[in-house]
Design a protein around this motif. Structure first.
Motif, PDB file in Angstrom:
ATOM      1  N   MET A  17       0.854  -1.189   0.000  1.00 54.15           N
ATOM      2  CA  MET A  17       0.000   0.000   0.000  1.00 54.15           C
ATOM      3  C   MET A  17       0.885   1.232   0.000  1.00 54.15           C
ATOM      4  SD  MET A  17      -1.335  -0.040   3.977  1.00 54.15           S
ATOM      5  CE  MET A  17      -1.727  -1.787   3.967  1.00 54.15           C
ATOM      6  N   GLU A  52      -6.884   6.344  -8.182  1.00 58.34           N
ATOM      7  CA  GLU A  52      -6.721   5.143  -7.368  1.00 58.34           C
ATOM      8  C   GLU A  52      -5.755   4.135  -7.977  1.00 58.34           C
ATOM      9  OE1 GLU A  52     -10.534   4.620  -9.896  1.00 58.34           O
ATOM     10  OE2 GLU A  52      -9.541   6.239  -8.822  1.00 58.34           O
ATOM     11  N   GLN A  58      -3.371   1.331  -8.626  1.00 57.77           N
ATOM     12  CA  GLN A  58      -3.495   0.177  -7.745  1.00 57.77           C
ATOM     13  C   GLN A  58      -2.376   0.086  -6.709  1.00 57.77           C
ATOM     14  OE1 GLN A  58      -5.513  -3.159  -9.412  1.00 57.77           O
ATOM     15  NE2 GLN A  58      -3.922  -4.575  -8.735  1.00 57.77           N
ATOM     16  N   ALA A  59      -2.780   0.053  -5.431  1.00 56.56           N
ATOM     17  CA  ALA A  59      -1.898  -0.052  -4.268  1.00 56.56           C
ATOM     18  C   ALA A  59      -0.981   1.161  -4.117  1.00 56.56           C
ATOM     19  CB  ALA A  59      -1.052  -1.332  -4.310  1.00 56.56           C
ATOM     20  N   ASN A  96      -8.249   5.062  -1.264  1.00 54.39           N
ATOM     21  CA  ASN A  96      -7.975   3.724  -0.737  1.00 54.39           C
ATOM     22  C   ASN A  96      -9.219   2.850  -0.703  1.00 54.39           C
ATOM     23  OD1 ASN A  96      -5.044   3.241   0.150  1.00 54.39           O
ATOM     24  ND2 ASN A  96      -5.445   5.364   0.740  1.00 54.39           N
ATOM     25  N   GLN A 155      -9.442   0.737  -3.660  1.00 52.10           N
ATOM     26  CA  GLN A 155      -8.668  -0.500  -3.765  1.00 52.10           C
ATOM     27  C   GLN A 155      -9.592  -1.711  -3.707  1.00 52.10           C
ATOM     28  OE1 GLN A 155      -5.439   0.109  -4.607  1.00 52.10           O
ATOM     29  NE2 GLN A 155      -6.189   2.218  -4.405  1.00 52.10           N
ATOM     30  N   ASP A 202     -10.594  -1.273  -8.103  1.00 51.61           N
ATOM     31  CA  ASP A 202      -9.318  -1.928  -8.395  1.00 51.61           C
ATOM     32  C   ASP A 202      -9.455  -3.446  -8.258  1.00 51.61           C
ATOM     33  OD1 ASP A 202      -8.670   0.732  -8.464  1.00 51.61           O
ATOM     34  OD2 ASP A 202      -6.878   0.568  -7.236  1.00 51.61           O
TER      35      ASP A 202
END
Length: 503
Positions: free
Chosen positions: A287, A301, A303-304, A326, A329, A333
Motif C-alpha cells: 500500500m 486510485e 493500484q496499491a 484507498n 482498492q 481496483d
C-alpha cells in the motif's frame, strides 16, 4: 525473503506460460480471423481489443528526464480466445519490432491508437502466446484530439496518470478494465532520480550512472491503474500493522503543501486497516501513495499506490481524499468494471466510504451528510439530470456519479438496515475479489442478501433523472443544525476541486 519469492513466482509464471506455447504449426486458414479492434464497450468502441486475454505485462523501460525520452520492451503473455491471424494492441509510441512467440511479426498503425499485429503463423484458440514489442519516443509530445495528454512531462521526470486513457502513452496493451493482468515494471533512470510504480519494490540496482527500479504487481490490474512516477522524490518505506510494505513518495517541489500532504498520506496504513474492518480483507500485497505538484485537479486510485494532486492539501490535511482513493482498492481496483457505464460501482462506493469515515470520526453521520447534499442541491440543477447507471461517456466523472451515487447507497442502507447493508458490501468485495462486475450483478446480490425486491430504490437513485421526491435517509436522521455538518463542507470542497462547483 518475500521480495525474492515474488520475483521468482512472477518469473516462473511468465516462463511457464511462454513454454506452454506449442511449437509453431501452420493452422488451417478455415476459421482464422482478425481480433476485433475494440473489446465491445458501448462508450468507447475502439478501446481494448478482441480475440485474446492478456495475462501478464513485463515492461523494461529506459527513461531520460529532460529529453522525455522513453525506450522500452514490453513482453505480453496472453491466451487466444479465438483462432487469430491478426490482433490489435492499443499504443501510440513508435514501434521498432514486434515478435510473436519469438518470430518477427508484421505490424502497422491503423489510425488513432490502434496497432495491428500479424503473426508469422496464426494463433490457435485456447493457446498461450507471447508478444514482444520494442519501442521508443517522447510520450509527452503525443496529442490525441479530445484527450488531455495524460503523460505529464516534468523538469525532473514524468508522471503517467489518467483515466480512462493513459496506457497508450507508455506501453502497448489490451486497454480496458475487462482484461486485467499482473505486471512487473523495471525502469532505468539516471542516478539520483527515483522511479515509483505499482506493487512491491522487488529490486533496485545501480550501474554506470543509472539506477533500475523493479516493481511487481502480483494481483490482476486494469491497464489504466498502472502508473509511473519519475523524478526528484522523497520516497519513504515502511510496514503496516499487518506487515505489508508501505511506499509513499513526495515531489520535492510541494512547497507549503508538503506537510499537510504528509500528515494525510502517511495515515494510509491506519485508513486501510479501518477500511478492511468495514469492507473485508485488504486485496493487495502493498500500500502507499504518491503526491505530485502538477495542479491536474484530481487524485487517482492507481493500484496499491494512489496518486494525489497537492491541491487537495492546499488548505491543510485532507484525510477524506485518502479514504476515497484507498476505498477504491476494493471498489474499482480489486472489483473492477466490466464496462465503463458501471462507473458508479467505483465512484459512488468510494465517496460513501468518506461518509462512513465521517460517521466513525463523529463529524456527521452518513445519513446526515447524504441528506445535506440532497438539501443543498436545488431541483433545477443539471446535477439531477445525469442518469447514474448510464451517464454517457461525457459524464463519466460528473459530480452526480460521486454524490448522487453515495446517496443511492445511503438509500439502500436505509431500506435494508445496517446488518444486511454491510453484509452486501463485504460479500460483494469477497465474491468478486480480483475480478470484474456490473451494476445489475450488484442489484441482484443486494436483493438476495436482503430478501427484498429493491427495484424502487435503484430505479429512483440510479436509473431516473430528476431530483427524487424523498431524501436518501429519514428526515429524523438529518442534522439538527441549520447548515450542513463540517464534514459535508470538506467533502464538497473536494468535489469542487475535482469537478467544479455543483450548479
Amino acid at each position: 525473503m518475500i521480495v525474492r519469492c515474488l520475483r521468482r513466482a512472477v518469473t516462473a509464471a511468465v516462463l511457464t506460460l511462454a513454454l506452454a506455447v506449442p511449437l509453431a504449426t501452420p493452422a488451417s486458414a478455415t476459421g482464422n480471423a482478425p481480433g476485433a479492434p475494440g473489446i465491445g464497450d458501448p462508450y468507447f468502441p475502439d478501446y481494448g481489443n478482441g480475440g485474446y486475454d492478456a495475462r501478464h505485462y513485463s515492461l523494461r523501460l529506459n527513461y531520460q528526464p529532460g529529453a522525455d525520452r522513453l525506450d522500452g520492451k514490453a513482453t505480453i503473455v496472453a491466451v487466444a480466445t479465438q483462432r487469430l491471424n491478426r490482433f490489435n494492441l492499443d499504443f501510440l509510441l513508435d514501434v521498432k519490432e514486434i515478435r510473436v512467440n519469438g518470430r518477427p511479426a508484421a505490424f502497422a498503425k491503423s489510425g488513432g491508437h490502434e496497432l495491428e499485429v500479424t503473426p508469422a503463423i496464426p494463433l490457435l484458440k485456447g493457446t498461450p502466446f507471447t508478444v514482444q514489442v520494442t519501442y521508443g519516443g517522447n510520450p509527452g509530445s503525443i496529442q490525441v484530439p479530445g484527450i488531455v495528454t495524460p503523460w505529464i512531462k516534468r523538469a525532473d521526470g514524468a508522471l503517467a496518470l489518467g483515466e480512462p486513457e493513459i496506457a497508450w502513452w507508455w506501453y502497448p496493451s489490451n486497454d480496458h478494465p475487462a482484461d486485467k493482468a499482473t505486471f512487473d515494471v523495471a525502469v532505468t533512470v539516471p542516478d539520483g532520480t527515483e522511479a515509483v510504480s505499482n506493487g512491491i519494490l522487488a529490486g533496485q540496482r545501480s550501474s554506470q550512472g543509472r539506477t533500475t527500479y523493479h516493481w511487481v504487481m502480483d494481483k490482476p490490474m486494469a491497464t489504466y491503474l498502472a502508473t509511473l512516477y519519475v523524478g526528484d522524490l522523497e520516497v519513504r518505506k515502511g510496514r503496516s500493522s499487518s506487515g505489508l510494505p508501505v511506499y509513499t513518495a513526495y515531489g520535492k517541489d510541494l512547497g507549503p503543501r508538503e506537510q499537510a500532504a504528509k500528515d494525510s498520506v502517511e495515515r494510509t496504513p491506519e485508513i486501510v486497516d479501518w477500511l478492511a474492518s468495514v469492507f473485508g480483507r485488504y486485496p493487495f500485497s502493498s500500500m502507499g501513495g504518491s503526491v505530485i505538484n502538477e495542479n491536474v485537479g484530481f487524485a487517482l486510485e492507481t493500484q496499491a499506490q494512489p496518486v494525489y494532486d497537492s491541491v487537495f492539501f492546499e488548505a491543510g490535511p485532507d484525510v477524506g481524499v485518502v479514504v476515497h482513493e484507498n476505498a477504491h482498492q476494493w471498489f474499482g481496483d480489486s472489483v473492477a468494471l466490466k464496462r465503463w457505464s458501471d462507473i458508479w460501482l467505483n465512484e459512488g462506493f468510494a465517496t460513501y466510504a468518506e461518509l462512513l469515515w465521517s460517521e466513525k470520526e463523529g463529524t456527521g453521520t452518513a445519513a446526515e451528510l447524504a441528506n445535506a447534499w440532497y438539501d443543498q442541491i436545488p431541483p433545477a440543477s443539471s446535477f439531477w439530470q445525469v442518469k447514474v447507471s448510464d451517464p454517457g461517456p461525457a459524464n463519466l466523472f460528473n459530480g452526480a456519479i460521486y454524490l448522487r451515487g453515495a446517496m443511492a447507497l445511503q438509500a439502500l442502507r436505509t431500506e435494508v438496515g445496517d446488518r444486511d447493508f454491510f453484509a452486501i458490501l463485504r460479500t460483494w468485495t469477497r465474491t468478486n475479489r480480483q475480478g470484474n462486475a456490473t451494476i445489475p450483478e450488484f442489484v441482484s446480490l443486494a436483493e438476495k442478501i436482503s430478501g427484498e425486491q429493491l427495484d424502487a430504490v435503484f430505479s429512483t437513485w440510479l436509473d431516473t433523472v430528476g431530483k427524487p421526491a424523498a431524501r436518501p435517509a429519514p428526515t429524523a436522521a438529518a442534522a439538527a443544525t441549520a447548515g450542513p455538518p463540517a464534514a459535508f463542507a470538506a467533502n464538497r470542497r473536494m468535489h469542487e476541486i475535482m469537478h467544479g462547483p455543483i450548479r
